[in-house]
Design a protein around this motif. Sequence first.
Motif, mmCIF file in Angstrom:
data_model
loop_
_atom_site.group_PDB
_atom_site.id
_atom_site.type_symbol
_atom_site.label_atom_id
_atom_site.label_comp_id
_atom_site.label_asym_id
_atom_site.label_seq_id
_atom_site.Cartn_x
_atom_site.Cartn_y
_atom_site.Cartn_z
ATOM 1 N N PRO A 67 0.952 -1.151 -0.172
ATOM 2 C CA PRO A 67 -0.186 0.196 0.064
ATOM 3 C C PRO A 67 0.854 1.292 -0.010
ATOM 4 O O PRO A 67 0.579 2.209 -0.715
ATOM 5 N N ARG A 68 1.814 1.343 0.728
ATOM 6 C CA ARG A 68 2.666 2.503 0.617
ATOM 7 C C ARG A 68 3.419 2.760 -0.771
ATOM 8 O O ARG A 68 3.341 3.915 -1.079
ATOM 9 N N ARG A 69 3.819 1.614 -1.290
ATOM 10 C CA ARG A 69 4.369 1.903 -2.595
ATOM 11 C C ARG A 69 3.472 2.396 -3.543
ATOM 12 O O ARG A 69 3.722 3.178 -4.463
ATOM 13 N N ARG A 70 2.302 1.812 -3.504
ATOM 14 C CA ARG A 70 1.087 2.110 -4.384
ATOM 15 C C ARG A 70 0.863 3.819 -4.008
ATOM 16 O O ARG A 70 0.598 4.434 -5.064
ATOM 17 N N TRP A 71 0.768 4.111 -3.007
ATOM 18 C CA TRP A 71 0.450 5.590 -2.504
ATOM 19 C C TRP A 71 1.637 6.395 -3.064
ATOM 20 O O TRP A 71 1.185 7.484 -3.748
ATOM 21 N N VAL A 72 2.744 6.044 -3.037
ATOM 22 C CA VAL A 72 3.821 6.932 -3.646
ATOM 23 C C VAL A 72 3.641 7.020 -5.161
ATOM 24 O O VAL A 72 3.766 8.125 -5.901
ATOM 25 N N TRP A 100 1.160 6.805 -7.013
ATOM 26 C CA TRP A 100 0.101 7.427 -7.348
ATOM 27 C C TRP A 100 0.454 9.021 -7.013
ATOM 28 O O TRP A 100 -0.287 9.963 -7.691
ATOM 29 N N ALA A 101 1.114 9.308 -6.193
ATOM 30 C CA ALA A 101 1.629 10.796 -5.751
ATOM 31 C C ALA A 101 2.378 11.336 -6.933
ATOM 32 O O ALA A 101 2.071 12.290 -7.259
#
Length: 299
Positions: free
Chosen positions: A58-63, A65-66
């Motif tokens: 989830p963290r990598r996915r958020w980065v 998309w950011a």
Amino acid sequence: MPAEATIVLRRSDTASRRDAPREQPARPPREQPEQPLREQPERPVESPSESEKGPQTPRRRWVRWALFALLPLALIGGSYWYVTGGSVMSTDDAYVEADKVGISTDVSGIVKEVDVTNNQHVDGGQVLFRLDDLPFRLALERADAQVGIVRNDLNALKANYRDMQAQIKQAQDDIEYYDREFHRQQDLAAKNIASQQTFDTARRNLQNAQQKLASLNQQLAAIAANLNGDPDILVEQHPRYLDAMAQRNEAARQLDHAVVKAPFAGIVTNVPAIAPGKYLQASMTAFYLVATDYVWVDS
């Protein structure tokens, strides 16, 4: 003896010092040539275990998309900087210039009203101020009256010319009659039939008719001269009428120029320089008009 022993001992010490090996100064250690790093055999990347990969996804996915969201913003910001500042040269002594004219009129008069305020935007043809138009309206009325007078005078001259032609025709007929009468009385007088008085009367009548004809011809020539040498000329083409019309048109022009309008769109400045009741000389600047349709930078 004790002194000599001391001397022997000092010499022996000196000899021992000479026989002892000299200490060499310490030399810096030699730099060893760098050995090339041996390539380590690549170790197979161990995939993280399911227990380690689970919480990081989830963290990598958020980065990710950011970063995707920041990329368009960075492009927009760079484009804006290029358009507004990146491709524009700056200087410290640049000035924005625009067309500026002094508003005035070619007639003199008292300011009646001011229809604009300072720093107001006006359109082309908009009324800026008005002069008292009473003197100009009176001048126009006098000019119109003068045009009518000239027209009547010219028509009267044309009528007098025609009347004079009729009088000349009558005088010519009278001369023919008095000439026949004179010659008849002359013949009768030669035969002693008519009296001398009758003959003298006939001769005087002929002479008077001739003089009248000459006077009528002179008057006719004067009337023709007043009609510009052309008795059949139209009144509207006569020089006197044209001059009267020119004066009338000038009076109308001055009346029209008593109302001052904007020559083009812009902003009026220094409007408080005039006020109702102030006498404004012809061609005197009332205030200024700055064009807003076209400006340029002068550096």
